[in-house]
Design a protein around this motif. Sequence first.
Motif, PDB file in Angstrom:
ATOM      1  N   ARG A   1      -0.338   4.643  -8.453  1.00  0.00           N
ATOM      2  CA  ARG A   1      -1.078   3.789  -7.497  1.00  0.00           C
ATOM      3  C   ARG A   1      -0.150   3.368  -6.355  1.00  0.00           C
ATOM      4  O   ARG A   1       0.983   2.960  -6.577  1.00  0.00           O
ATOM      5  CB  ARG A   1      -1.617   2.557  -8.203  1.00  0.00           C
ATOM      6  N   PRO A   3       1.488   1.123  -3.722  1.00  0.00           N
ATOM      7  CA  PRO A   3       1.629  -0.320  -3.458  1.00  0.00           C
ATOM      8  C   PRO A   3       1.112  -0.659  -2.053  1.00  0.00           C
ATOM      9  O   PRO A   3       1.262   0.131  -1.110  1.00  0.00           O
ATOM     10  CB  PRO A   3       3.143  -0.552  -3.559  1.00  0.00           C
ATOM     11  N   TRP A   4       0.511  -1.820  -1.895  1.00  0.00           N
ATOM     12  CA  TRP A   4       0.034  -2.222  -0.575  1.00  0.00           C
ATOM     13  C   TRP A   4       0.175  -3.732  -0.405  1.00  0.00           C
ATOM     14  O   TRP A   4       0.268  -4.483  -1.360  1.00  0.00           O
ATOM     15  CB  TRP A   4      -1.411  -1.776  -0.338  1.00  0.00           C
ATOM     16  N   ILE A   5       0.230  -4.149   0.865  1.00  0.00           N
ATOM     17  CA  ILE A   5       0.439  -5.548   1.239  1.00  0.00           C
ATOM     18  C   ILE A   5      -0.732  -6.014   2.090  1.00  0.00           C
ATOM     19  O   ILE A   5      -1.158  -5.315   3.016  1.00  0.00           O
ATOM     20  CB  ILE A   5       1.762  -5.714   2.025  1.00  0.00           C
ATOM     21  N   SER A  33      -6.840  -8.051  -5.900  1.00  0.00           N
ATOM     22  CA  SER A  33      -6.259  -8.048  -7.239  1.00  0.00           C
ATOM     23  C   SER A  33      -5.195  -6.977  -7.418  1.00  0.00           C
ATOM     24  O   SER A  33      -4.299  -7.122  -8.256  1.00  0.00           O
ATOM     25  CB  SER A  33      -7.359  -7.871  -8.287  1.00  0.00           C
ATOM     26  N   SER A  34      -5.266  -5.909  -6.646  1.00  0.00           N
ATOM     27  CA  SER A  34      -4.278  -4.837  -6.777  1.00  0.00           C
ATOM     28  C   SER A  34      -3.172  -4.921  -5.729  1.00  0.00           C
ATOM     29  O   SER A  34      -2.290  -4.049  -5.697  1.00  0.00           O
ATOM     30  CB  SER A  34      -4.966  -3.476  -6.682  1.00  0.00           C
ATOM     31  N   ALA A  35      -3.205  -5.945  -4.851  1.00  0.00           N
ATOM     32  CA  ALA A  35      -2.187  -6.068  -3.797  1.00  0.00           C
ATOM     33  C   ALA A  35      -0.822  -6.353  -4.413  1.00  0.00           C
ATOM     34  O   ALA A  35      -0.694  -7.143  -5.347  1.00  0.00           O
ATOM     35  CB  ALA A  35      -2.564  -7.168  -2.823  1.00  0.00           C
ATOM     36  N   SER A  36       0.194  -5.705  -3.891  1.00  0.00           N
ATOM     37  CA  SER A  36       1.552  -5.967  -4.349  1.00  0.00           C
ATOM     38  C   SER A  36       2.066  -7.289  -3.816  1.00  0.00           C
ATOM     39  O   SER A  36       2.875  -7.959  -4.467  1.00  0.00           O
ATOM     40  CB  SER A  36       2.484  -4.834  -3.891  1.00  0.00           C
ATOM     41  N   HIS A  37       1.583  -7.678  -2.626  1.00  0.00           N
ATOM     42  CA  HIS A  37       2.085  -8.894  -1.991  1.00  0.00           C
ATOM     43  C   HIS A  37       1.081  -9.349  -0.945  1.00  0.00           C
ATOM     44  O   HIS A  37       0.317  -8.545  -0.410  1.00  0.00           O
ATOM     45  CB  HIS A  37       3.440  -8.613  -1.311  1.00  0.00           C
ATOM     46  N   ARG A  55      -1.313 -13.875  -6.418  1.00  0.00           N
ATOM     47  CA  ARG A  55      -0.414 -12.752  -6.143  1.00  0.00           C
ATOM     48  C   ARG A  55       0.844 -13.298  -5.481  1.00  0.00           C
ATOM     49  O   ARG A  55       0.823 -14.391  -4.878  1.00  0.00           O
ATOM     50  CB  ARG A  55      -1.074 -11.722  -5.203  1.00  0.00           C
ATOM     51  N   THR A  57       3.191 -14.298  -2.752  1.00  0.00           N
ATOM     52  CA  THR A  57       2.801 -14.619  -1.372  1.00  0.00           C
ATOM     53  C   THR A  57       4.006 -15.134  -0.603  1.00  0.00           C
ATOM     54  O   THR A  57       4.758 -15.962  -1.113  1.00  0.00           O
ATOM     55  CB  THR A  57       1.681 -15.668  -1.354  1.00  0.00           C
TER      56      THR A  57
END
Length: 232
Positions: A1, A3-5, A33-37, A55, A57
């Motif tokens: 998957r 990673p995304w911000i 919910s799947s955001a890395s940051h 998450r 932040t």
Amino acid sequence: RLPWIADFRDPMLFGFQPKVRPLLAPAARLMLSSASHVVNVTPRCVELDRALFRRPTTLITNGFDPDDYTGPAPPRSHNEFRIAYTGSLQLPEGLRVFMKGLAKLRERVGHARFGHVRFMYRGNASALARRVAEDVGVAMALDAGEHLPRAEVIALIRSAHLLLVLSTPEMSKRDPYWAQGVYPGKTFEYIGAQRPILCVPGDGAMLISGPWTNTTYSASRSLQIRARLLIA
């Protein structure tokens, strides 16, 4: 998957009424919910986003590009004292307080000298600015126009004698997102211009009281504004 911000200029639920936000919170939380940051530009909004999304932040503020301010500043008028404000007017209460300060200044210095004071507004609320100026009795000092191209905005604020910031103490009582103010992008442009800044109404103005600014004045009442303008 992958990673995304999620990088927010304004918080995700900022544009909704406070009473509606709890209904939207589960959907917003699911979307991220799947955001890395998560990134936001104002300290208080970072706290709220961290609680909402659960998450990691981080605060990364807006800023300015020093290359926009290279070269000599445009000449400042010797015939007028120019106060500049650019952008939207989401806080008309603060604008009214400032213009009442202009009215007090007119009473103090007299009509002739006040004729050399010019409030330069450029943005999408020219009609509102004119209406408030007429209500308060300082329409003669207002020079209101529509949005300018960015290069012209930079030239305007660099050539001003004083720059106006409208702060948010009244909004803080009505909306948690405003509880500790916000950091509007224009504030960083003002810092880049290295011109004196007047914050109205005064609410601490932590961002513009830092060592990176030129001179900062804070005032919450018309007589205080008059005093600050006389100093500036």
